[in-house]
Scaffold this motif. Structure first.
Motif, PDB file in Angstrom:
ATOM      1  N   ARG A  12     -21.959  27.149  -6.933  1.00  0.00           N
ATOM      2  CA  ARG A  12     -21.302  28.364  -7.412  1.00  0.00           C
ATOM      3  C   ARG A  12     -21.689  29.545  -6.522  1.00  0.00           C
ATOM      4  O   ARG A  12     -20.829  30.324  -6.107  1.00  0.00           O
ATOM      5  CB  ARG A  12     -21.685  28.630  -8.872  1.00  0.00           C
ATOM      6  CG  ARG A  12     -21.026  29.863  -9.459  1.00  0.00           C
ATOM      7  CD  ARG A  12     -21.269  30.009 -10.936  1.00  0.00           C
ATOM      8  NE  ARG A  12     -22.651  30.077 -11.317  1.00  0.00           N
ATOM      9  CZ  ARG A  12     -23.421  31.176 -11.194  1.00  0.00           C
ATOM     10  NH1 ARG A  12     -22.921  32.284 -10.692  1.00  0.00           N
ATOM     11  NH2 ARG A  12     -24.681  31.152 -11.592  1.00  0.00           N
ATOM     12  N   THR A  18     -19.242  34.272  -9.832  1.00  0.00           N
ATOM     13  CA  THR A  18     -20.065  34.517 -11.008  1.00  0.00           C
ATOM     14  C   THR A  18     -19.743  33.435 -12.039  1.00  0.00           C
ATOM     15  O   THR A  18     -18.749  32.699 -11.896  1.00  0.00           O
ATOM     16  CB  THR A  18     -19.753  35.890 -11.635  1.00  0.00           C
ATOM     17  OG1 THR A  18     -18.410  35.885 -12.123  1.00  0.00           O
ATOM     18  CG2 THR A  18     -19.948  37.018 -10.620  1.00  0.00           C
ATOM     19  N   GLN A  19     -20.543  33.371 -13.074  1.00  0.00           N
ATOM     20  CA  GLN A  19     -20.238  32.414 -14.141  1.00  0.00           C
ATOM     21  C   GLN A  19     -18.895  32.757 -14.784  1.00  0.00           C
ATOM     22  O   GLN A  19     -18.138  31.864 -15.141  1.00  0.00           O
ATOM     23  CB  GLN A  19     -21.343  32.413 -15.203  1.00  0.00           C
ATOM     24  CG  GLN A  19     -22.615  31.756 -14.750  1.00  0.00           C
ATOM     25  CD  GLN A  19     -23.687  31.741 -15.811  1.00  0.00           C
ATOM     26  OE1 GLN A  19     -23.613  32.454 -16.815  1.00  0.00           O
ATOM     27  NE2 GLN A  19     -24.703  30.926 -15.599  1.00  0.00           N
ATOM     28  N   TYR A  20     -18.598  34.046 -14.902  1.00  0.00           N
ATOM     29  CA  TYR A  20     -17.313  34.459 -15.483  1.00  0.00           C
ATOM     30  C   TYR A  20     -16.138  34.011 -14.614  1.00  0.00           C
ATOM     31  O   TYR A  20     -15.118  33.535 -15.133  1.00  0.00           O
ATOM     32  CB  TYR A  20     -17.268  35.981 -15.680  1.00  0.00           C
ATOM     33  CG  TYR A  20     -18.149  36.464 -16.796  1.00  0.00           C
ATOM     34  CD1 TYR A  20     -17.794  36.267 -18.129  1.00  0.00           C
ATOM     35  CD2 TYR A  20     -19.348  37.116 -16.537  1.00  0.00           C
ATOM     36  CE1 TYR A  20     -18.601  36.693 -19.165  1.00  0.00           C
ATOM     37  CE2 TYR A  20     -20.165  37.554 -17.570  1.00  0.00           C
ATOM     38  CZ  TYR A  20     -19.781  37.335 -18.876  1.00  0.00           C
ATOM     39  OH  TYR A  20     -20.591  37.760 -19.901  1.00  0.00           O
ATOM     40  N   SER A  23     -15.698  30.339 -14.970  1.00  0.00           N
ATOM     41  CA  SER A  23     -15.105  30.016 -16.260  1.00  0.00           C
ATOM     42  C   SER A  23     -13.593  30.268 -16.244  1.00  0.00           C
ATOM     43  O   SER A  23     -12.831  29.480 -16.795  1.00  0.00           O
ATOM     44  CB  SER A  23     -15.803  30.786 -17.388  1.00  0.00           C
ATOM     45  OG  SER A  23     -15.172  31.946 -17.736  1.00  0.00           O
ATOM     46  N   ASP A  24     -13.161  31.342 -15.586  1.00  0.00           N
ATOM     47  CA  ASP A  24     -11.723  31.613 -15.459  1.00  0.00           C
ATOM     48  C   ASP A  24     -11.016  30.518 -14.676  1.00  0.00           C
ATOM     49  O   ASP A  24      -9.908  30.104 -15.017  1.00  0.00           O
ATOM     50  CB  ASP A  24     -11.472  32.958 -14.769  1.00  0.00           C
ATOM     51  CG  ASP A  24     -11.725  34.148 -15.665  1.00  0.00           C
ATOM     52  OD1 ASP A  24     -11.774  33.978 -16.897  1.00  0.00           O
ATOM     53  OD2 ASP A  24     -11.880  35.257 -15.119  1.00  0.00           O
ATOM     54  N   THR A  29     -16.017  27.784 -21.027  1.00  0.00           N
ATOM     55  CA  THR A  29     -16.590  29.069 -21.423  1.00  0.00           C
ATOM     56  C   THR A  29     -17.753  29.409 -20.519  1.00  0.00           C
ATOM     57  O   THR A  29     -18.386  28.537 -19.935  1.00  0.00           O
ATOM     58  CB  THR A  29     -17.078  29.042 -22.883  1.00  0.00           C
ATOM     59  OG1 THR A  29     -18.163  28.113 -22.992  1.00  0.00           O
ATOM     60  CG2 THR A  29     -15.957  28.684 -23.846  1.00  0.00           C
ATOM     61  N   ARG A  30     -18.046  30.696 -20.420  1.00  0.00           N
ATOM     62  CA  ARG A  30     -19.187  31.123 -19.625  1.00  0.00           C
ATOM     63  C   ARG A  30     -20.476  30.569 -20.229  1.00  0.00           C
ATOM     64  O   ARG A  30     -21.400  30.176 -19.522  1.00  0.00           O
ATOM     65  CB  ARG A  30     -19.244  32.657 -19.540  1.00  0.00           C
ATOM     66  CG  ARG A  30     -20.204  33.106 -18.443  1.00  0.00           C
ATOM     67  CD  ARG A  30     -21.210  34.171 -18.828  1.00  0.00           C
ATOM     68  NE  ARG A  30     -21.663  34.208 -20.164  1.00  0.00           N
ATOM     69  CZ  ARG A  30     -22.859  33.707 -20.567  1.00  0.00           C
ATOM     70  NH1 ARG A  30     -23.655  33.098 -19.731  1.00  0.00           N
ATOM     71  NH2 ARG A  30     -23.229  33.837 -21.815  1.00  0.00           N
ATOM     72  N   SER A  34     -23.373  28.283 -18.440  1.00  0.00           N
ATOM     73  CA  SER A  34     -24.779  28.672 -18.499  1.00  0.00           C
ATOM     74  C   SER A  34     -25.644  27.527 -19.015  1.00  0.00           C
ATOM     75  O   SER A  34     -26.707  27.252 -18.459  1.00  0.00           O
ATOM     76  CB  SER A  34     -24.939  29.900 -19.404  1.00  0.00           C
ATOM     77  OG  SER A  34     -26.306  30.230 -19.552  1.00  0.00           O
TER      78      SER A  34
END
Length: 53
Positions: A12, A18-20, A23-24, A29-30, A34
């Protein structure tokens, strides 16, 4: 050998996501991302394929 979580973080970061953002792109989900990164949960095979793509 890296854990699945450590490998996910490494990949990543190598793509500057980013995690967001991940996720998109994946529909996960973020929070799930995580949990995978912290090795609290292990992704199933379909999720691993999704992340690999």
């Amino acid at each position: 050998m890296l854990t699945i979580g450590a490998q996910l973080v490494k990949l990543r970061h190598s793509r500057s996501l980013t995690q967001y953002q991940l996720s998109d792109k994946t529909g996960l989900t973020r929070a799930a991302i995580s949990h995978y990164e912290k090795n609290r949960r292990e992704p199933d095979i379909n999720t691993l394929i999704l992340l690999a793509d």
